[in-house]
Enzyme design. Structure first.
Site, PDB file in Angstrom:
ATOM      1  N   GLU A  92      -1.282  -2.672 -10.968  1.00 29.43           N
ATOM      2  CA  GLU A  92      -2.106  -1.410 -10.860  1.00 29.43           C
ATOM      3  C   GLU A  92      -1.173  -0.199 -10.157  1.00 29.43           C
ATOM      4  O   GLU A  92      -0.288  -0.575  -9.314  1.00 29.43           O
ATOM      5  CB  GLU A  92      -3.143  -1.793 -10.124  1.00 29.43           C
ATOM      6  CG  GLU A  92      -3.214  -2.057  -8.524  1.00 29.43           C
ATOM      7  CD  GLU A  92      -4.622  -2.035  -7.956  1.00 29.43           C
ATOM      8  OE1 GLU A  92      -5.300  -3.121  -8.172  1.00 29.43           O
ATOM      9  OE2 GLU A  92      -5.118  -1.268  -7.397  1.00 29.43           O
ATOM     10  N   CYS A 333      -5.929  -1.407  -2.220  1.00 26.73           N
ATOM     11  CA  CYS A 333      -4.824  -1.659  -2.957  1.00 26.73           C
ATOM     12  C   CYS A 333      -5.053  -3.086  -3.549  1.00 26.73           C
ATOM     13  O   CYS A 333      -5.380  -4.022  -2.747  1.00 26.73           O
ATOM     14  CB  CYS A 333      -3.553  -1.766  -2.174  1.00 26.73           C
ATOM     15  SG  CYS A 333      -3.566  -0.591  -0.852  1.00 26.73           S
TER      16      CYS A 333
HETATM   17  N1  SAH Z   1       4.357  -4.316   1.398  1.00 26.86           N
HETATM   18  C1  SAH Z   1       4.647  -2.891   1.511  1.00 26.86           C
HETATM   19  C2  SAH Z   1       3.907  -1.966   0.682  1.00 26.86           C
HETATM   20  C3  SAH Z   1       2.608  -1.982   0.246  1.00 26.86           C
HETATM   21  S1  SAH Z   1       1.009  -1.837   1.114  1.00 26.86           S
HETATM   22  C4  SAH Z   1       4.191  -2.577   2.998  1.00 26.86           C
HETATM   23  O1  SAH Z   1       3.809  -3.682   3.545  1.00 26.86           O
HETATM   24  O2  SAH Z   1       4.233  -1.792   3.571  1.00 26.86           O
HETATM   25  C5  SAH Z   1       1.081  -0.125   1.574  1.00 26.86           C
HETATM   26  C6  SAH Z   1       0.352  -0.129   2.963  1.00 26.86           C
HETATM   27  O3  SAH Z   1      -1.116  -0.341   2.750  1.00 26.86           O
HETATM   28  C7  SAH Z   1       0.730  -1.169   3.916  1.00 26.86           C
HETATM   29  O4  SAH Z   1       1.086  -0.211   5.326  1.00 26.86           O
HETATM   30  C8  SAH Z   1      -0.194  -2.300   3.964  1.00 26.86           C
HETATM   31  O5  SAH Z   1      -0.117  -2.892   5.132  1.00 26.86           O
HETATM   32  C9  SAH Z   1      -1.366  -1.247   4.020  1.00 26.86           C
HETATM   33  N2  SAH Z   1      -2.761  -2.146   3.498  1.00 26.86           N
HETATM   34  C10 SAH Z   1      -2.797  -2.956   2.639  1.00 26.86           C
HETATM   35  N3  SAH Z   1      -4.126  -3.486   2.662  1.00 26.86           N
HETATM   36  C11 SAH Z   1      -4.704  -2.668   3.138  1.00 26.86           C
HETATM   37  C12 SAH Z   1      -6.273  -2.506   3.656  1.00 26.86           C
HETATM   38  N4  SAH Z   1      -6.912  -3.667   2.954  1.00 26.86           N
HETATM   39  N5  SAH Z   1      -6.630  -1.580   4.353  1.00 26.86           N
HETATM   40  C13 SAH Z   1      -5.678  -0.625   5.088  1.00 26.86           C
HETATM   41  N6  SAH Z   1      -4.458  -0.700   4.542  1.00 26.86           N
HETATM   42  C14 SAH Z   1      -3.722  -1.712   3.939  1.00 26.86           C
END
Ligand code: SAH
Length: 356
Positions: A92, A333
């Protein structure tokens, strides 16, 4: 399998074309078809000789993503796209419209193996890494489907970009190439959970991108309960890598901090965080956690979020609260992909006669 022509940089393509016995300037033409005119077949490339055209058809394929679902938010026009890859996997991507331009959030892997507790993308583990062409295609397809020009890119979708390092760096070089879409590196943000060795490598690539670090906790003990990667690298090591990135590139670091009610959102946590980062040239992005049904994390309340922000600001730290986009279209996400896959599995079950 035929070679993935859309993953070659212009220089690599020149070498390919020369090895086919043709002139290097042909590579420039092909590169323009692929990366500016966004051609999806060799047939469209009308200025190539028949001989070259036949060789290309025989030996190369043009990676294209197939849109299988598009959801548009009624609240803010944010669109979520579900794309099918050549091997049947789905990923996505998201288009967000801001006053300053259009931003696309792309995935860097199919699934993820980092295991962050609050994240939906990692629940089924890592399937595979995306090729540079598949990262580029997310942007190309969104430009075509929406008719909008993309000016900003965030690599914050499914996957850990530092776990797909070579392809990520190649993608950044290609999307910012003046012979391609020419999107400024300053408008590209790459987010990592903190794989220290590759963060340091990235600092030395000579890129002008923004590095965002997913911090989410002010100390190692708490961070380990949210992010397994914290067992491999301490916050001290991760922050030192961030500082190194800043020194090498001059680019201010962004820290992402997802606020989970009662877990990491206390004023004491804010104080502790401030103590660690106040001397750095940084920016903090607070994200109220987006609840996923597989876990019982809840987002912090408005008051806690504001208190947290105020505490950091008291130390002169630059803080923003991430505006929630597209809240009405499959929340966090990775959830669109997950719900799509669950429905597919249900369908398959029905077709096989299962009643569960
Ligand atoms: N793997 C990378 C990029 C993908 S996630 C990373 O960890 O940075 C992008 C951001 O969204 C990251 O900061 C991650 O921790 C956050 N994230 C993932 N799931 C989330 C959720 N359910 N609520 C809030 N932030 C979330």
């Amino acid at each position: 399998m035929k070679k993935d022509i859309k993953s070659y940089t212009k220089k690599e393509l020149e070498e390919e074309i020369r090895s086919l016995g043709d002139k290097a300037f042909r590579a420039g033409q092909i590169y323009q078809w692929l990366h500016v005119k966004l051609a999806e077949s060799f047939e469209e490339m009308t200025n190539l000789s028949k001989g070259l055209w036949e060789r290309l058809e025989a030996e190369y394929r043009i990676m294209a993503l197939k849109p299988v679902q598009v959801q548009v938010s009624k609240l803010d026009g944010t669109s979520k796209y579900l794309f099918e890859l050549y091997d049947g996997n789905v990923i996505e991507s998201v288009l967000m419209k801001y006053h300053h331009g259009n931003s696309v959030c792309i995935s860097s892997q199919v699934g993820c193996r980092m295991g962050c507790r609050f994240c939906a993308s990692t629940l089924d583990g890592l399937e595979r890494c995306l090729a540079p062409s598949e990262m580029l295609e997310q942007i190309y397809q969104i430009q075509k489907l929406s008719g909008e020009r993309v000016s900003n890119i965030v690599v914050m979708g499914t996957g850990e970009p530092m776990d797909n390092y070579d392809n990520l760096v190649k993608f950044v070089r290609m999307i910012s190439d003046e012979n391609g879409l020419n999107i400024s590196q300053r408008n590209i943000t790459v987010s990592t959970c903190g794989l220290v060795p590759n963060m340091r490598r990235l600092a030395e690539e000579g890129l002008q991108i923004t590095l965002a670090l997913s911090l989410h906790a002010p100390n190692d003990e708490l961070r380990r309960t949210l992010m397994p990667v914290a067992n491999s690298y301490s916050i001290d090591e991760v922050l030192a890598a961030c500082q190194y990135f800043f020194e090498k590139t001059g680019r201010r670091i962004t820290f992402e901090y997802s606020l989970v009610r009662g877990v990491n959102d206390s004023e004491a946590a804010a104080e502790e965080l401030a103590g660690r980062i106040r001397h750095m040239n940084c920016h903090v992005n607070l994200i109220p956690v987006n609840p996923i049904k597989e876990r019982d994390f809840k987002e912090s309340q408005k008051k806690e979020i504001l208190n947290f922000k105020n505490r950091l600001e008291k130390y002169g730290i630059n803080v923003t609260i991430r505006r929630e986009m597209g809240r009405d279209i499959d929340g966090a996400c990775g959830q669109l992909r997950k719900s799509y896959r669950e429905k597919q599995k249900e369908k398959e079950g029905e077709e096989c006669g299962h009643t569960e």
